[in-house]
Write a protein that holds these residues in place. Structure first.
Motif, mmCIF file in Angstrom:
data_model
loop_
_atom_site.group_PDB
_atom_site.id
_atom_site.type_symbol
_atom_site.label_atom_id
_atom_site.label_comp_id
_atom_site.label_asym_id
_atom_site.label_seq_id
_atom_site.Cartn_x
_atom_site.Cartn_y
_atom_site.Cartn_z
ATOM 1 N N ASP A 209 36.554 30.720 40.167
ATOM 2 C CA ASP A 209 36.547 32.160 40.395
ATOM 3 C C ASP A 209 37.423 32.527 41.599
ATOM 4 O O ASP A 209 37.342 31.885 42.647
ATOM 5 C CB ASP A 209 35.084 32.586 40.648
ATOM 6 C CG ASP A 209 34.821 34.019 40.245
ATOM 7 O OD1 ASP A 209 35.463 34.915 40.826
ATOM 8 O OD2 ASP A 209 33.983 34.247 39.348
ATOM 9 N N THR A 210 38.292 33.549 41.430
ATOM 10 C CA THR A 210 39.050 34.135 42.548
ATOM 11 C C THR A 210 40.178 33.231 43.067
ATOM 12 O O THR A 210 40.564 33.314 44.217
ATOM 13 C CB THR A 210 38.108 34.493 43.729
ATOM 14 O OG1 THR A 210 36.873 34.987 43.211
ATOM 15 C CG2 THR A 210 38.688 35.548 44.633
ATOM 16 N N SER A 249 35.867 39.807 37.793
ATOM 17 C CA SER A 249 35.182 38.774 37.013
ATOM 18 C C SER A 249 34.686 39.190 35.630
ATOM 19 O O SER A 249 34.898 38.470 34.657
ATOM 20 C CB SER A 249 33.980 38.237 37.792
ATOM 21 O OG SER A 249 34.358 37.846 39.072
ATOM 22 N N ASN A 306 28.596 32.341 39.568
ATOM 23 C CA ASN A 306 28.804 33.782 39.763
ATOM 24 C C ASN A 306 27.641 34.502 39.090
ATOM 25 O O ASN A 306 27.685 34.823 37.908
ATOM 26 C CB ASN A 306 30.142 34.204 39.146
ATOM 27 C CG ASN A 306 30.433 35.682 39.371
ATOM 28 O OD1 ASN A 306 29.533 36.480 39.614
ATOM 29 N ND2 ASN A 306 31.693 36.052 39.283
ATOM 30 N N ASP A 475 39.567 33.394 36.843
ATOM 31 C CA ASP A 475 39.398 34.704 36.209
ATOM 32 C C ASP A 475 40.318 35.756 36.809
ATOM 33 O O ASP A 475 40.636 36.754 36.173
ATOM 34 C CB ASP A 475 37.926 35.151 36.257
ATOM 35 C CG ASP A 475 37.337 35.118 37.661
ATOM 36 O OD1 ASP A 475 37.954 34.516 38.563
ATOM 37 O OD2 ASP A 475 36.250 35.695 37.848
ATOM 38 N N HIS A 476 40.760 35.552 38.059
ATOM 39 C CA HIS A 476 41.660 36.495 38.742
ATOM 40 C C HIS A 476 42.006 35.890 40.088
ATOM 41 O O HIS A 476 41.419 34.876 40.486
ATOM 42 C CB HIS A 476 40.987 37.860 38.945
ATOM 43 C CG HIS A 476 39.641 37.735 39.601
ATOM 44 N ND1 HIS A 476 39.502 37.573 40.957
ATOM 45 C CD2 HIS A 476 38.386 37.680 39.085
ATOM 46 C CE1 HIS A 476 38.217 37.455 41.246
ATOM 47 N NE2 HIS A 476 37.514 37.495 40.125
HETATM 48 ZN ZN LIG Z 1 35.709 36.600 39.636
#
Ligand SMILES: [Zn+2]
Length: 647
Positions: A209-210, A249, A306, A475-476
């Motif tokens: 994530d991130t 997300s 998350n 995801d980003h």
């Molecule tokens: Zn995320």
């Protein structure tokens, strides 16, 4: 006064006096058994009601989803357990004090305290009242109840004696029903799986994530942040320009699972929580990767750190037989209950030198001090307890070891790169870490990378690595100060959408291949199906990324990846400050398209931006006002519209 009235009055007085004497004798004796009985009654009753209340108010308060601490049905037995333990501690204190002073009416004091704690609990869980108002109201009710009970102490104790056993039975049945249903549901689902085709590989999708791509060493970063991912990339295929479908997300995870753009699956913001599960209608009714693989005989599991936007609760559980999000540990379970949250608010925000912090460390509970971004941290100081990659790995390996008969599909979310940065306290810091934001962000990545290495080692030990497709992506990205932004979800600049994408499948796909063509990571679903030889492309829109190494000529004809960001109110205050200076999604939707040369970003109300993707990596010069830029933007915008319509 009539004689009859006088007799009546005397009789009443006699009973009142007798009742008082009886009360005193109870107060003086206050046997511990009676006190424990009262504590048990209040603990279970308060907790069961709290569990139901938390579930109901989570649904009612869903528009504040990002600020909530989240729960699922397990809270129905966890809350009573926590309340019971807490109330028993209070009871022992009251009993202890009453042993020193016979004047303390232990039963009345205990009834007052437990009534206060119960009412305060119920009022606070609504998330709609000020703490002080809850305290005052609870005090009022406790005073009134204690007065009422004092007059009927004998009958009250009889009532508690009669009903505690029944409450205990309800609590036990709740526990058996919830845990038993989960256990049975999983066993039945696995038993019903069709036989998978011979030698079907396992599928492991890891979402970090991130994670923006330019902070991995294999994507040209100066620091050795990702040796394990790099090693995997050298044995498989790395996509140099992989693009996320969104910059936060929830829509991005929905896209990874369905292979569809956010505007197609429709989960562009948190949706109202249904009373009875999400059913088939969420995600636009599209199939998920879990569902399709399950039909092919795969045991499917999701393991998420998350706990705000990749959970079963939010509607992303479809297709997963097993989903681990909340309640992964005692600490995590505790802070999701009402008194756990109160404890977190009051004691888990102390300084390193505070006695509470030191006591928790001494007791081996330092993981409780590792704060998550989940919860209302910004709004009152109650944070969740972070779930680290080490725990996600543990959950996954235990699940893998439970069954060897079916191939597995596991979807992981690691949250360690996400704010707050730096990895867990006490974990060795890399040499470069001097404490700046970027240093800490990179340290979080190094920690995750270490744990990816450990996980792959565990698979190797189990002789599963050779027959497992591994996909690593994100995801980003994260702004980290670029374009005046700090976090993510506000815009669609390069640092927010360019993410890593690495694929490995020993002996089956090229080794060490790097693909330069911009691709969307929503193609992962179609790619996995292609690698399985499923011939089931109908479920997910292609083309699969495997086509790029099967016929390299396709690189020049590949569809330009699109990202979408609906108008949203999840943008945090630190990013809202740029409103009016640059276009962000607070007041309109945004879209972006990446070609091998250009990056076009459009805003519903604030027009286009155009950047030279190939040469201006920081996107520092918006070319939209130049003649060439304007013409290019018009051409790309037309293609954009055509592409969107064609989907
Ligand atoms: Zn995320």
């Amino acid at each position: 006064m009539r004689y009859v009235d006088w007799v009546q009055r005397m009789t009443d007085r006699h009973f009142a006096l007798e009742s008082q004497l009886r009360t005193r004798s109870f107060a003086c004796a206050a046997p511990i058994g009676t006190l424990l009985l009262i504590a048990t009654w209040f603990g279970i009753f308060a907790g069961l009601t709290e569990g139901v209340g938390l579930l109901i108010f989570q649904r009612i308060n869903w528009p504040q989803w990002g600020r909530l601490m989240h729960v699922s049905k397990e809270i129905l037995w966890i809350s009573p357990l926590v309340d019971l333990s807490f109330f028993l501690i209070v009871t022992f204190l009251v009993w202890f004090l009453s042993r020193f002073s016979q004047r303390i009416p232990a039963i009345r004091v205990l009834a007052f305290l437990l009534t206060f704690l119960t009412i305060y609990d119920w009022l606070t869980l609504t998330n709609r009242l000020y703490h002080r108002a809850c305290i005052l109201l609870a005090l009022g009710v406790a005073v009134a109840f204690t007065r009422w009970m004092t007059k009927r102490e004998t009958s009250s104790i009889c009532f508690w004696k009669r009903s505690t056993l029944w409450l205990a039975v309800v609590f036990l049945l709740t526990w058996v029903a919830i845990q038993g249903e989960k256990w049975a549901h999983e066993r039945i689902a696995v038993a019903k799986l069709p036989a998978a085709p011979q030698s079907s590989p396992n599928v492991l999708v890891i979402v970090i994530d991130t994670l923006r791509a330019d902070h991995l060493s294999s994507y040209g970063y100066g620091r050795t942040t990702s040796p394990e991912i790099d090693r995997l990339a050298s044995q498989g295929v790395l996509f140099e320009n992989a693009i996320a479908p969104c910059s936060w997300s929830l829509p991005a995870h929905a896209s990874l699972l369905t292979g569809r753009a956010p505007s197609q699956h429709g989960m562009q913001n948190v949706q109202p929580m249904p009373w009875l599960g999400w059913g088939q209608n969420s995600l636009g009714g599209y199939s998920t990767l879990g569902e399709v693989l399950r039909q092919r005989g795969y045991r499917t599991g999701a393991f998420s750190a998350n706990r705000v936007y990749f959970t079963s609760n939010v509607g992303l559980g479809r297709g997963f037989i097993h989903f681990e999000d909340y309640f992964d540990s005692v600490g995590d379970s505790f802070v999701r209950t009402l008194y756990g949250r109160e404890f977190a608010r009051l004691y888990l925000n102390r300084t390193e030198k505070s006695k509470v912090t030191r006591a928790l460390r001494y007791l081996g509970l330092e993981s409780w001090l590792d704060k998550d971004s989940e919860g209302s941290g910004d709004f009152g100081g109650a944070y969740g307890v972070r779930k680290r990659a080490s725990v996600v790995n543990q959950e996954l390996l235990q699940w893998i070891d439970r069954d060897q008969r079916h191939p597995f599909f596991a979807f992981l979310n690691y949250l360690d790169v996400h704010y707050s940065y730096g990895g867990p306290q006490g974990y060795p810091k890399p040499d470069w870490d001097r404490g700046t934001t970027i240093d800490e962000y990179d340290a979080g990545l190094k920690y995750v990378d270490d744990y990816i290495g450990r996980l792959l080692g565990e698979l190797e030990q189990r002789r599963l690595a050779r027959n497992t497709i591994v996909v690593i992506t994100s995801d980003h990205g994260e702004s980290l100060g670029a374009h005046g932004l700090t976090y993510h979800g506000a815009a669609l600049y390069r640092e927010l959408i360019q993410i890593p994408l690495v694929l490995s499948y020993p002996q089956q796909i090229p080794q060490g291949l790097r693909v330069a063509a911009p691709v969307s990571n929503t193609a992962i679903a179609a790619t996995i199906m292609d690698l399985l030889g499923a011939g089931d492309q109908g479920a997910f829109p292609g083309p699969p990324l495997s086509a790029l190494w099967k016929s390299p000529k396709l690189q020049t004809k590949w569809p330009d990846p699109i990202s979408e960001l609906a108008q949203t109110d999840i943008i945090v205050a630190a990013d809202r400050v740029v409103e009016g200076k640059i276009p962000i999604a607070t007041n309109g939707w945004m879209r972006s398209m990446v070609t091998p040369r250009w990056h076009l970003i459009t805003h519903e109300k604030l027009g286009n931006q155009l950047y030279d993707w190939a040469n201006d990596r920081n996107e520092s010069r918006n070319l939209i006002d130049s003649a060439e830029g304007h013409a290019t933007a018009l051409r790309l915008a037309a293609q954009f519209e055509a592409g969107t319509k064609a989907q």
